[in-house]
Write a protein that holds these residues in place. Sequence first.
Motif, PDB file in Angstrom:
ATOM      1  N   CYS A 107      16.038   0.200  16.960  1.00 53.29           N
ATOM      2  CA  CYS A 107      14.895   0.976  16.482  1.00 53.29           C
ATOM      3  C   CYS A 107      15.437   1.895  15.389  1.00 53.29           C
ATOM      4  O   CYS A 107      16.063   2.919  15.684  1.00 53.29           O
ATOM      5  CB  CYS A 107      14.292   1.786  17.629  1.00 53.29           C
ATOM      6  N   ALA A 111      10.814   3.962  10.265  1.00 52.18           N
ATOM      7  CA  ALA A 111       9.961   2.950  10.889  1.00 52.18           C
ATOM      8  C   ALA A 111       9.869   1.719   9.994  1.00 52.18           C
ATOM      9  O   ALA A 111       9.617   1.817   8.795  1.00 52.18           O
ATOM     10  CB  ALA A 111       8.574   3.517  11.146  1.00 52.18           C
ATOM     11  N   ARG A 167       6.620   4.804  15.332  1.00 50.53           N
ATOM     12  CA  ARG A 167       7.892   4.865  16.048  1.00 50.53           C
ATOM     13  C   ARG A 167       7.777   4.128  17.383  1.00 50.53           C
ATOM     14  O   ARG A 167       8.686   3.405  17.788  1.00 50.53           O
ATOM     15  CB  ARG A 167       8.289   6.320  16.311  1.00 50.53           C
ATOM     16  N   ASN A 170       7.807   0.415  16.734  1.00 45.67           N
ATOM     17  CA  ASN A 170       9.179  -0.018  16.449  1.00 45.67           C
ATOM     18  C   ASN A 170       9.998  -0.154  17.729  1.00 45.67           C
ATOM     19  O   ASN A 170      10.826  -1.059  17.863  1.00 45.67           O
ATOM     20  CB  ASN A 170       9.860   0.975  15.512  1.00 45.67           C
ATOM     21  N   PRO A 187      14.243   8.110  17.696  1.00 45.38           N
ATOM     22  CA  PRO A 187      13.042   7.356  18.068  1.00 45.38           C
ATOM     23  C   PRO A 187      11.771   8.178  18.224  1.00 45.38           C
ATOM     24  O   PRO A 187      10.684   7.608  18.223  1.00 45.38           O
ATOM     25  CB  PRO A 187      13.434   6.731  19.416  1.00 45.38           C
ATOM     26  N   THR A 188      11.877   9.513  18.343  1.00 41.49           N
ATOM     27  CA  THR A 188      10.663  10.304  18.577  1.00 41.49           C
ATOM     28  C   THR A 188      10.289  11.211  17.400  1.00 41.49           C
ATOM     29  O   THR A 188       9.457  12.105  17.548  1.00 41.49           O
ATOM     30  CB  THR A 188      10.819  11.168  19.843  1.00 41.49           C
TER      31      THR A 188
END
Length: 272
Positions: A107, A111, A167, A170, A187-188
């Motif tokens: 990830c 994005a 996100r 993804n 990721p966040t």
Amino acid sequence: MSKSENREKTSNELVFGSDNPNAIEVKDLVKIYTGKKVIEEVRAIDGISFSISKGELFGLLGPNGAGKTTTINILCGLLNQTKGDAFVGGYNVKKDLSKIKELIGVCPQQASVYQYLNAKENIELFGNLHLVKKEVINERMERFLDLLGLTKASNRAAKKYSGGMLRQLNLIMALISDPPILFLDEPTVGMDARVRRKTWEFINSLKQTNKTVVLTTHYIEEAEALCDRVAIIDFGKLVAIGPPKELIEKHNAKNLEEVFLQITGRRIMEGI
């Protein structure tokens, strides 16, 4: 066994390159940027070493430019190291990249989706690229969309998604092939507090499937809440490693963020 048959295995069946209990090993890793466009030599990673056990949720922390994403990119085969060795799933990143790609999900920090496809189409595309069976794609897709609260928006074009939703999408795309090793780079980012908490719960649930997860984040409370161990990198060097609780006790701090500020505070004091 054919390549396609191998690709359809679950993460528990995919073959690691050795019986080593570590999923990832980094040994004296160095990355130096040079060239005509580089005014002076940049040592992005400066001799770091660490290992990550199979099934561990491991955090990489550090200020901007510390070397976190560079480390992730080397482990994923997107960059070549200058010196040192790195092994993923027992395979050498320089020699066995094709085998490593079958074991990992990524990830990325930015994005990466097809804007004019909806969520389901994006997920199906990535599942097909990994040669996952259609019925398996559908089962995983519906489950992940539900867990992350994206089911209602799954038929909407990705270009209409918020940053946080992209996100999450993804994250699902990285997981659709059920990889045993997962790299999550910030990721966040772009998520509101509610969506971030939901995503934390989802990432934490991956421990139950024995996945190895490598997480980079600027949200120090995120690493404290999720990670079994964290490594703090500063100026390309590994300056601390261990379980969050142990690091907090060692530095007589209230929380991991306070530890982070103590260790990397020179950047703030020097205005770097």
